[in-house]
Design a protein around this motif. Structure first.
Motif, PDB file in Angstrom:
ATOM      1  N   VAL A 282       2.417  -4.458  -4.079  1.00  0.00           N
ATOM      2  CA  VAL A 282       1.875  -5.045  -2.857  1.00  0.00           C
ATOM      3  C   VAL A 282       1.151  -6.336  -3.228  1.00  0.00           C
ATOM      4  O   VAL A 282       0.300  -6.351  -4.129  1.00  0.00           O
ATOM      5  CB  VAL A 282       0.901  -4.073  -2.158  1.00  0.00           C
ATOM      6  CG1 VAL A 282       0.310  -4.733  -0.913  1.00  0.00           C
ATOM      7  CG2 VAL A 282       1.605  -2.785  -1.796  1.00  0.00           C
TER       8      VAL A 282
ATOM      9  N   LEU B 104       3.683  -4.027   6.476  1.00  0.00           N
ATOM     10  CA  LEU B 104       3.640  -3.650   5.060  1.00  0.00           C
ATOM     11  C   LEU B 104       4.791  -4.290   4.284  1.00  0.00           C
ATOM     12  O   LEU B 104       4.605  -4.776   3.159  1.00  0.00           O
ATOM     13  CB  LEU B 104       3.686  -2.125   4.917  1.00  0.00           C
ATOM     14  CG  LEU B 104       3.653  -1.609   3.465  1.00  0.00           C
ATOM     15  CD1 LEU B 104       2.350  -2.046   2.784  1.00  0.00           C
ATOM     16  CD2 LEU B 104       3.792  -0.097   3.423  1.00  0.00           C
TER      17      LEU B 104
ATOM     18  N   LYS C 122      -2.373   2.438  -1.994  1.00  0.00           N
ATOM     19  CA  LYS C 122      -2.676   3.522  -1.060  1.00  0.00           C
ATOM     20  C   LYS C 122      -3.991   4.207  -1.422  1.00  0.00           C
ATOM     21  O   LYS C 122      -4.764   4.603  -0.542  1.00  0.00           O
ATOM     22  CB  LYS C 122      -1.554   4.561  -1.078  1.00  0.00           C
ATOM     23  CG  LYS C 122      -0.228   4.103  -0.489  1.00  0.00           C
ATOM     24  CD  LYS C 122       0.799   5.226  -0.586  1.00  0.00           C
ATOM     25  CE  LYS C 122       2.154   4.808  -0.039  1.00  0.00           C
ATOM     26  NZ  LYS C 122       3.145   5.921  -0.143  1.00  0.00           N
TER      27      LYS C 122
ATOM     28  N   TYR D 296      -3.908  -0.210   3.876  1.00  0.00           N
ATOM     29  CA  TYR D 296      -2.539   0.309   3.867  1.00  0.00           C
ATOM     30  C   TYR D 296      -2.181   0.886   5.238  1.00  0.00           C
ATOM     31  O   TYR D 296      -1.120   0.576   5.808  1.00  0.00           O
ATOM     32  CB  TYR D 296      -2.396   1.367   2.780  1.00  0.00           C
ATOM     33  CG  TYR D 296      -1.114   2.150   2.855  1.00  0.00           C
ATOM     34  CD1 TYR D 296       0.096   1.604   2.423  1.00  0.00           C
ATOM     35  CD2 TYR D 296      -1.101   3.446   3.385  1.00  0.00           C
ATOM     36  CE1 TYR D 296       1.275   2.324   2.515  1.00  0.00           C
ATOM     37  CE2 TYR D 296       0.073   4.173   3.476  1.00  0.00           C
ATOM     38  CZ  TYR D 296       1.261   3.600   3.040  1.00  0.00           C
ATOM     39  OH  TYR D 296       2.430   4.322   3.136  1.00  0.00           O
TER      40      TYR D 296
ATOM     41  N   LEU E 167       2.143   0.027  -5.345  1.00  0.00           N
ATOM     42  CA  LEU E 167       1.943   0.583  -4.010  1.00  0.00           C
ATOM     43  C   LEU E 167       1.108   1.854  -4.064  1.00  0.00           C
ATOM     44  O   LEU E 167       0.237   2.073  -3.203  1.00  0.00           O
ATOM     45  CB  LEU E 167       3.302   0.868  -3.356  1.00  0.00           C
ATOM     46  CG  LEU E 167       3.264   1.470  -1.940  1.00  0.00           C
ATOM     47  CD1 LEU E 167       2.526   0.551  -0.978  1.00  0.00           C
ATOM     48  CD2 LEU E 167       4.684   1.757  -1.439  1.00  0.00           C
TER      49      LEU E 167
ATOM     50  N   THR F 227      -7.017   2.324   1.161  1.00  0.00           N
ATOM     51  CA  THR F 227      -6.385   3.235   2.118  1.00  0.00           C
ATOM     52  C   THR F 227      -6.361   2.673   3.528  1.00  0.00           C
ATOM     53  O   THR F 227      -5.321   2.702   4.219  1.00  0.00           O
ATOM     54  CB  THR F 227      -7.116   4.587   2.122  1.00  0.00           C
ATOM     55  OG1 THR F 227      -7.183   5.080   0.781  1.00  0.00           O
ATOM     56  CG2 THR F 227      -6.398   5.591   3.006  1.00  0.00           C
TER      57      THR F 227
END
Length: 678
Positions: A410, A635, A619, A626, A615, A623
């Motif tokens: 990400v 995303l 997460k 995400y 990723l 959190t």
């Protein structure tokens, strides 16, 4: 004519007879001397005890005693059967017949007194060598010529001579070859009438030293005699015992190891020498920029003698004083160009702990000190609680994510943001490495760190260049924000989940983390930025503004005081120094811990250097961000491939280098603070 001739003959006969007698005597003396040399002009001749009895004719003919006959000193030479019978030692009284004044002088000297009860000083030959070899004082081959005194006097005074050989006096004598003007031992201590410095007759006695040095430094002596120090010396000479501690030449200049006064080493020692009498003033000087820079051998930094003059220091109230208000512009102008009236009100011996000296500076110092203690205390406790909780979490296996992996990544930062961060790290480390040694100039590690950069002067240039880079990246960042707001129409900079401005949620997150640290609740869920990251970010804003502006004032003091009072420079010095300590200490201790050194991220978090994270980790750590991106269907826009091997390599090389330098500097900070250096 006949009568005249007879008269002349009668008068001339006795004179001729006398002349003939002198010639005969000279011939006899020469014959005796030659007879002695016939045996003793042999390098191998020795007594039964193994003592050399050599008297080489060539050496004797160059000696000061070459015109003397052997019997003049060896009284029995013409009467005893020699070598069967010994001539016996030459008695000192024999030397005294020719050198009465010298014997009188040495009798009362330290050498004469030691000769009576100490075998270390026996007779004339201890200094003048063999009576057969002794040269005249002006002969370069004499054992007491200026050059050879080093060996002769050094045979007993080893430590003094070792110091002398490193001195400027010795340099002039041995390197420059100034055998006439360069002082040797006898120049300062005398020849035969040498006394301990504790005795009034000694040329090196406290009361006599100015005149002893003044034999060569006459101009300096005249100037010094009219100074405040010279006035004390005169009182002492008039029997005022209270003036006995007034400084003289040797109080400031090391007697035997005297060095050039303009050398960096000597200039760095000036405050210590002056501090022997002016303790409080020296302490305030050492705490100043001038004092710390000079302690690090910055030859351009002003020391006591630069402002108060080396030999003509006078009270501020004296119109002739270099620090009298009428003369201050000229004194300060020697280093600072375009001085103005406001600049001249700067306090070079400021004591921020004294509210009576300047109340504003005092309250500013108190505020900065409170800020330092508060921030370090708060985050120190925060870090300790986090550390113990993270260690337990690591042992429990609570952290399942890693820094690498093959899964999708990400994007966290753009290339521009990564470039700015690398610039921030590089310039900040350079600022810290060149600034901390100045703040803790008395620390044993400070000179070594400065030496890495080529000395204090070069480090100062690099420090200012890094400061300019800091202003540069700050301007770039502001430009990025303005471009995003006005061009891209981006919002959320001041409020919302992507804002760096503290919000109510940050307070709840902080409370939640404390509960987590104390095993009273789960770890809070975070969005794009955490409360400690916002603190880091705003600290940079605060730091660039406060450190940068105060640094500019110190860099250009006369420009700053064209519209500000002089005490602002004293305030700027406190702010710049303490805020820099706050910034470096926080970054190296807490930011490094929050980002790299906590157990779940150890030993390095490369995200800011590669711009992305796995990723799975995203997460876990972000959190709420995400979930928000998933809910907004954005995303996929942030997903990226893993970093290339080259990207990983660059990230770890740069990251580990930066963290290592920071940790080392943090150790140096603790070392200095625990040693009581500030």
């Amino acid at each position: 004519m006949l009568a005249a001739a007879l008269l002349l003959a009668c008068c001339a006969t006795p004179l001729q007879a006398q002349g003939a007698g002198d010639v005969a005597n000279a011939a006899a003396i020469s014959a005796l001397k030659q007879k002695c040399l016939d045996c003793h002009d042999d390098p191998k001749i020795e007594s039964e005890a193994g003592k050399s009895m050599t008297v080489l004719g060539d050496d004797f003919q160059r000696s000061a005693h070459r015109k003397l006959d052997c019997s003049d000193c060896h009284a029995t030479a013409a009467t005893v059967k020699h070598p069967k019978e010994a001539l016996g030692a030459v008695k000192p009284e024999v030397c005294q017949e020719c050198h009465a004044d010298e014997f009188k002088a040495i009798a009362g000297s330290i050498h004469g007194r030691r000769a009576k009860g100490d075998k270390a000083v026996k007779d004339c030959m201890g200094c003048h060598d063999s009576l057969h070899l002794v040269r005249k004082g002006g002969d370069p081959a004499s054992t007491l010529s200026p050059v050879n005194q080093i060996k002769t006097c050094g045979a007993c005074h080893e430590e003094m001579m070792a110091n002398y050989e490193r001195s400027e006096h010795a340099h002039a004598l041995l390197k420059s070859g100034l055998t006439v003007g360069a002082p040797s031992c006898s120049s300062c201590h005398g020849k035969h009438d040498i006394h301990p410095k504790t005795e009034a007759a000694a040329t090196t006695n406290h009361l006599n030293i100015p005149e002893t040095c003044g034999k060569c430094h006459a101009g300096i002596l005249r100037e010094w005699q009219t100074s405040a120090h010279g006035a004390l010396w005169k009182k002492n000479g008039n029997g005022d015992k209270k003036a006995g501690e007034g400084p003289v030449c040797s109080s400031c200049h090391e007697p035997h190891a005297i060095k050039r006064p303009d050398s960096a080493q000597v200039r760095g020692q000036v405050a210590d020498r002056c501090g022997n009498c002016h303790e409080k003033v020296a302490a305030s000087f050492k705490d100043s920029f001038h004092g710390k820079a000079s302690e690090l051998n910055n030859r351009k930094a002003a020391v006591c003698a630069d402002c108060h003059t080396p030999h003509h220091n006078l009270p501020k109230s004296d119109p002739k004083s270099s620090i009298h208000p009428d003369n201050l512009a000229q004194t300060c102008g020697a280093c600072h160009k375009n001085v103005n009236a406001s600049f001249l009100t700067f306090d070079p011996h400021s004591n921020p702990k004294d509210p009576n000296r300047n109340a504003i500076v005092y309250w500013l110092w108190l505020g900065m000190t409170s800020l330092l203690v508060g921030v370090f205390g708060f985050f120190g406790l925060h870090g300790l609680l986090w550390m113990q909780r993270a260690v337990v979490g690591k042992l429990r296996g609570e952290f399942t994510f890693g820094h690498g992996g093959d899964g999708p990544y990400v994007r966290r930062f753009s290339k521009m943001q990564m470039g700015v961060h690398v610039t921030i790290v590089s310039s900040f480390l350079l600022l810290a490495a060149t600034g901390l040694p100045l703040k803790f100039a008395g620390a044993p590690w400070a000179p070594s760190v400065m030496a890495v950069f080529g000395g204090a002067e070069t480090a100062g240039v690099l420090h200012r260049l890094a400061g300019m880079v800091t202003f540069g990246y700050f301007a770039v960042h502001l430009g990025m924000l303005l471009h995003g707001w006005f061009v891209k129409k981006e919002r959320g900079y001041l409020w919302g989940p992507t804002s760096m401005v503290p919000q109510p949620k940050d307070l709840f997150d902080f409370i939640g983390m404390i509960k987590y640290f104390l095993y009273l609740g789960p770890k809070p869920k975070f969005d794009r930025f955490t409360y400690w990251e916002k603190f880091d970010y705003l600290a940079v804003f605060w730091g660039v503004a406060i450190i940068g502006l105060s640094g500019l004032m110190l860099w250009q003091p006369t420009a700053a005081t064209t519209f500000l009072p002089g005490w602002v420079l004293n305030a700027a010095y406190i702010v710049h120094s303490d805020e820099a300590l706050l910034a470096t200490g926080f970054i190296f201790l807490f930011h490094f811990f929050h980002t790299h050194l906590r157990p779940e991220a150890f030993p390095l978090d490369p995200v800011v250097f590669v711009g992305r994270m796995p990723l799975a980790r995203f997460k876990e750590e972000r959190t709420l961000e995400y979930e928000r991106l998933v809910a907004e269907g954005k995303l996929d826009d942030y997903l990226m491939p893993p970093p290339t091997p080259e990207e990983w390599r660059r990230a770890y090389i740069f990251g580990f280098t930066a963290v290592t330098i920071g940790v080392v500097l943090a150790v140096f900070i603790f070392w200095a603070l625990l040693s009581g250096i500030h």
